[in-house]
Design a protein around this motif. Structure first.
Motif, PDB file in Angstrom:
ATOM      1  N   UNK A  38       0.832  -1.206   0.000  1.00  0.00           N
ATOM      2  CA  UNK A  38       0.000   0.000   0.000  1.00  0.00           C
ATOM      3  C   UNK A  38       0.868   1.258   0.000  1.00  0.00           C
ATOM      4  N   UNK A  39       1.607   1.445  -1.071  1.00  0.00           N
ATOM      5  CA  UNK A  39       2.464   2.628  -1.194  1.00  0.00           C
ATOM      6  C   UNK A  39       1.597   3.877  -1.239  1.00  0.00           C
ATOM      7  N   UNK A  40       1.901   4.823  -0.380  1.00  0.00           N
ATOM      8  CA  UNK A  40       1.111   6.042  -0.322  1.00  0.00           C
ATOM      9  C   UNK A  40      -0.044   5.968   0.651  1.00  0.00           C
ATOM     10  N   UNK A  41      -0.406   4.757   1.077  1.00  0.00           N
ATOM     11  CA  UNK A  41      -1.467   4.611   2.066  1.00  0.00           C
ATOM     12  C   UNK A  41      -2.872   4.849   1.551  1.00  0.00           C
ATOM     13  N   UNK A  42      -3.080   4.703   0.238  1.00  0.00           N
ATOM     14  CA  UNK A  42      -4.408   4.940  -0.329  1.00  0.00           C
ATOM     15  C   UNK A  42      -5.461   3.980   0.169  1.00  0.00           C
ATOM     16  N   UNK A  43      -5.124   2.686   0.207  1.00  0.00           N
ATOM     17  CA  UNK A  43      -6.094   1.693   0.691  1.00  0.00           C
ATOM     18  C   UNK A  43      -6.408   1.925   2.166  1.00  0.00           C
ATOM     19  N   UNK A  44      -5.381   2.199   2.951  1.00  0.00           N
ATOM     20  CA  UNK A  44      -5.604   2.383   4.393  1.00  0.00           C
ATOM     21  C   UNK A  44      -6.507   3.579   4.666  1.00  0.00           C
ATOM     22  N   UNK A  45      -6.336   4.656   3.909  1.00  0.00           N
ATOM     23  CA  UNK A  45      -7.166   5.835   4.126  1.00  0.00           C
ATOM     24  C   UNK A  45      -8.614   5.562   3.745  1.00  0.00           C
ATOM     25  N   UNK A  46      -8.848   4.858   2.645  1.00  0.00           N
ATOM     26  CA  UNK A  46     -10.222   4.526   2.247  1.00  0.00           C
ATOM     27  C   UNK A  46     -10.858   3.597   3.270  1.00  0.00           C
ATOM     28  N   UNK A  47     -10.082   2.644   3.769  1.00  0.00           N
ATOM     29  CA  UNK A  47     -10.596   1.737   4.808  1.00  0.00           C
ATOM     30  C   UNK A  47     -10.956   2.521   6.068  1.00  0.00           C
ATOM     31  N   UNK A  48     -10.096   3.474   6.444  1.00  0.00           N
ATOM     32  CA  UNK A  48     -10.392   4.297   7.619  1.00  0.00           C
ATOM     33  C   UNK A  48     -11.705   5.052   7.447  1.00  0.00           C
ATOM     34  N   UNK A  49     -11.887   5.638   6.262  1.00  0.00           N
ATOM     35  CA  UNK A  49     -13.115   6.379   5.998  1.00  0.00           C
ATOM     36  C   UNK A  49     -14.334   5.452   5.994  1.00  0.00           C
ATOM     37  N   UNK A  50     -14.164   4.272   5.411  1.00  0.00           N
ATOM     38  CA  UNK A  50     -15.279   3.329   5.350  1.00  0.00           C
ATOM     39  C   UNK A  50     -15.692   2.868   6.745  1.00  0.00           C
ATOM     40  N   UNK A  51     -14.727   2.518   7.567  1.00  0.00           N
ATOM     41  CA  UNK A  51     -15.054   2.047   8.911  1.00  0.00           C
ATOM     42  C   UNK A  51     -15.672   3.144   9.760  1.00  0.00           C
ATOM     43  N   UNK A  52     -15.316   4.403   9.475  1.00  0.00           N
ATOM     44  CA  UNK A  52     -15.961   5.518  10.183  1.00  0.00           C
ATOM     45  C   UNK A  52     -17.418   5.656   9.751  1.00  0.00           C
ATOM     46  N   UNK A  53     -17.671   5.405   8.437  1.00  0.00           N
ATOM     47  CA  UNK A  53     -19.041   5.494   7.927  1.00  0.00           C
ATOM     48  C   UNK A  53     -19.860   4.263   8.260  1.00  0.00           C
ATOM     49  N   UNK A  54     -19.193   3.107   8.396  1.00  0.00           N
ATOM     50  CA  UNK A  54     -19.866   1.847   8.697  1.00  0.00           C
ATOM     51  C   UNK A  54     -19.205   1.185   9.911  1.00  0.00           C
ATOM     52  N   UNK A  55     -19.454   1.692  11.106  1.00  0.00           N
ATOM     53  CA  UNK A  55     -18.817   1.123  12.303  1.00  0.00           C
ATOM     54  C   UNK A  55     -19.231  -0.312  12.597  1.00  0.00           C
ATOM     55  N   UNK A  56     -20.255  -0.798  11.900  1.00  0.00           N
ATOM     56  CA  UNK A  56     -20.688  -2.180  12.103  1.00  0.00           C
ATOM     57  C   UNK A  56     -19.841  -3.177  11.322  1.00  0.00           C
ATOM     58  N   UNK A  57     -18.911  -2.690  10.494  1.00  0.00           N
ATOM     59  CA  UNK A  57     -18.086  -3.566   9.668  1.00  0.00           C
ATOM     60  C   UNK A  57     -16.609  -3.247   9.878  1.00  0.00           C
ATOM     61  N   UNK A  58     -15.778  -4.255   9.644  1.00  0.00           N
ATOM     62  CA  UNK A  58     -14.335  -4.079   9.768  1.00  0.00           C
ATOM     63  C   UNK A  58     -13.667  -4.618   8.498  1.00  0.00           C
ATOM     64  N   UNK A  59     -12.648  -3.895   8.022  1.00  0.00           N
ATOM     65  CA  UNK A  59     -11.912  -4.304   6.824  1.00  0.00           C
ATOM     66  C   UNK A  59     -10.490  -4.653   7.211  1.00  0.00           C
ATOM     67  N   UNK A  60     -10.045  -5.809   6.773  1.00  0.00           N
ATOM     68  CA  UNK A  60      -8.669  -6.252   7.022  1.00  0.00           C
ATOM     69  C   UNK A  60      -7.908  -6.228   5.712  1.00  0.00           C
ATOM     70  N   UNK A  61      -6.916  -5.360   5.646  1.00  0.00           N
ATOM     71  CA  UNK A  61      -6.091  -5.231   4.449  1.00  0.00           C
ATOM     72  C   UNK A  61      -4.915  -6.197   4.527  1.00  0.00           C
ATOM     73  N   UNK A  62      -4.784  -7.047   3.519  1.00  0.00           N
ATOM     74  CA  UNK A  62      -3.650  -7.962   3.408  1.00  0.00           C
ATOM     75  C   UNK A  62      -2.743  -7.421   2.305  1.00  0.00           C
ATOM     76  N   UNK A  63      -1.587  -6.913   2.690  1.00  0.00           N
ATOM     77  CA  UNK A  63      -0.645  -6.380   1.708  1.00  0.00           C
ATOM     78  C   UNK A  63       0.240  -7.520   1.207  1.00  0.00           C
ATOM     79  N   UNK A  64      -0.041  -7.967  -0.007  1.00  0.00           N
ATOM     80  CA  UNK A  64       0.711  -9.063  -0.592  1.00  0.00           C
ATOM     81  C   UNK A  64       1.949  -8.587  -1.312  1.00  0.00           C
ATOM     82  N   UNK A  65       2.595  -9.467  -2.052  1.00  0.00           N
ATOM     83  CA  UNK A  65       3.809  -9.102  -2.792  1.00  0.00           C
ATOM     84  C   UNK A  65       3.516  -8.083  -3.891  1.00  0.00           C
TER      85      UNK A  65
END
Length: 414
Positions: A38-65
């Motif tokens: 996740x170079x630049x942190x784009x996925x992490x920022x979108x996940x943060x925003x999503x979890x703030x909008x949907x506190x009933x759900x959690x997203x786990x990011x798996x950073x692969x090769x």
């Protein structure tokens, strides 16, 4: 059989999921997503925003090769085990037919109807469809284009080329080999050569397969296209172009040693950096075409789908719907440099301020086409790589290379 890299990556993913869950009482559904680093942190920022909008759900990011083929293998291994390790599938456009034909991803027609697709670039939508069903929501676009030295053309009061004849004439007039060649392109035997060849092939009116999956490569248009491409080395392109990938082309063009370059959008930012010899001196246009034909760009890019083995397909869709909105694509663009897939963002004032070339890039992307949409695309690509390369280095005549490639592809698709 899994490669060592895939086995190691899968062990890491399983371990992370196992130990990450120890001692927690969080009962929220977990949406798992495999991406590259996740170079630049784009996925992490979108996940943060999503979890703030949907506190009933959690997203786990798996950073692969970083290697896309390794991540493709990781997805495939999970799907074949039917283990539901990943809910959201972040996939390259060329994976869609393979994954869809195998039943590994869910069709999204009910969730992503035609009216919802209207703001997306047409090529990205086309590349997300397999056998009339849509399986992917585009997130990041990409397409090949022709870069040119604007300063050199302006000095001669010339306009950028539209046809192959105009390109050849301008390249010949403005080159001074070996210090400056007319054109560089991806000529090595690999996927990049296929992408470059397809743009020329389509520009001559040819194609590899038709809408019904019939091989149409052995046509007069295809032979003329390969004759044109194979005639470039030593005449308008350097002899070593048959060993070039994207970065060799970019470096040569950026150093001022080529008038024209076929490459992807990423090269623009690097060519415009402080200290670049061509900063402020370049332009982009769609790839050239034969007289009476039209331009086409080879489509690249990434998008989201849903695993057929996900235990939370509804939650997975909620994340995909959120992540591909214009606001989130804008965030992703500024964090990672990714090209959006929503047409409306090419008029966005904030994006245009930092990327004024997006107006020209939009024209290129509108003409983007997916590579042959077939579950066995990897076999098609391998055959094209070998035969187009053989024509470029003089091992086969263009006519013989086209005939042999068409026959091999027919055999591979039987």
């Amino acid at each position: 059989m899994l490669t060592k890299a895939v086995r190691a990556a899968l062990i890491g993913v399983v371990a992370a999921g196992f130990f990450g869950g120890c001692g927690t009482k969080d009962a929220r559904p977990v949406i798992r997503l495999l991406t590259g680093p996740d170079s630049g942190g784009g996925f992490k920022e979108i996940i943060r925003q999503f979890e703030a909008a949907r506190p009933d759900l959690r997203v786990e990011l798996v950073e692969g090769p970083a290697a896309t083929n390794t991540r493709e293998d990781m997805y495939a291994a999970s799907f074949m085990a039917q283990d539901g390790a990943y809910d959201v599938v972040f996939m390259d456009v060329i994976w869609v037919p393979k994954f869809a034909a195998a039943g590994w991803i869910l069709p999204l027609d009910d969730r992503f109807p035609a009216e919802e697709r209207a703001d997306f670039l047409p090529g990205d939508i086309s590349g997300s469809i397999y056998q009339t069903k849509i399986y992917r929501v585009p997130m990041q676009s990409d397409a090949g284009m022709l870069y040119y030295r604007k300063d050199l053309l302006d000095a001669e009061k010339r306009v950028p080329p539209r046809t192959v004849e105009e390109l050849a004439e301008l390249a010949r007039a403005l080159q001074s080999p070996p210090d400056r060649w007319g054109l560089v392109f991806q000529g090595q035997q690999y996927e990049g050569l296929v992408c470059a060849f397809l743009e020329v092939l389509w520009g001559f009116g040819g194609d590899v397969i038709d809408a019904e999956g019939r091989v149409t490569l052995d046509s007069p248009e295809s032979v003329r296209a390969l004759e044109w491409l194979a005639g470039l080395p030593t005449r308008l392109a350097p002899p070593g172009v048959t060993t070039y990938q994207e970065e060799e082309c970019r470096q040569m063009f950026q150093d001022g040693r080529a008038v024209f370059m076929r490459n992807w959008p990423y090269a623009w930012t690097l060519c415009q950096k402080e200290g670049s010899p061509v900063r402020g001196k370049i332009g982009i246009v769609p790839m050239v075409h034969a007289a009476g034909k039209t331009s086409a760009a080879t489509l690249g890019g990434w998008g989201y789908g849903i695993s057929a083995y996900s235990k939370h397909p509804g939650a997975a869709w909620s994340f995909i719907e959120f992540a591909t909105q214009a606001a989130q694509q804008k965030v992703f663009h500024f964090r990672t440099g990714a090209i959006p897939t929503r047409k409306s963002l090419f008029d966005d004032a904030d994006i245009l301020k930092g990327s004024p070339h997006f107006k020209e890039l939009y024209t290129v992307l509108l003409a983007a086409r997916p590579r042959p949409v077939h579950p066995r695309y990897s076999r098609i690509s391998d055959i094209l790589q070998r035969h187009v390369s053989a024509a470029l280095v003089g091992q086969l005549t263009p006519e013989k290379a086209i005939q042999d490639a068409a026959e091999k592809i027919r055999q591979a698709l039987q």
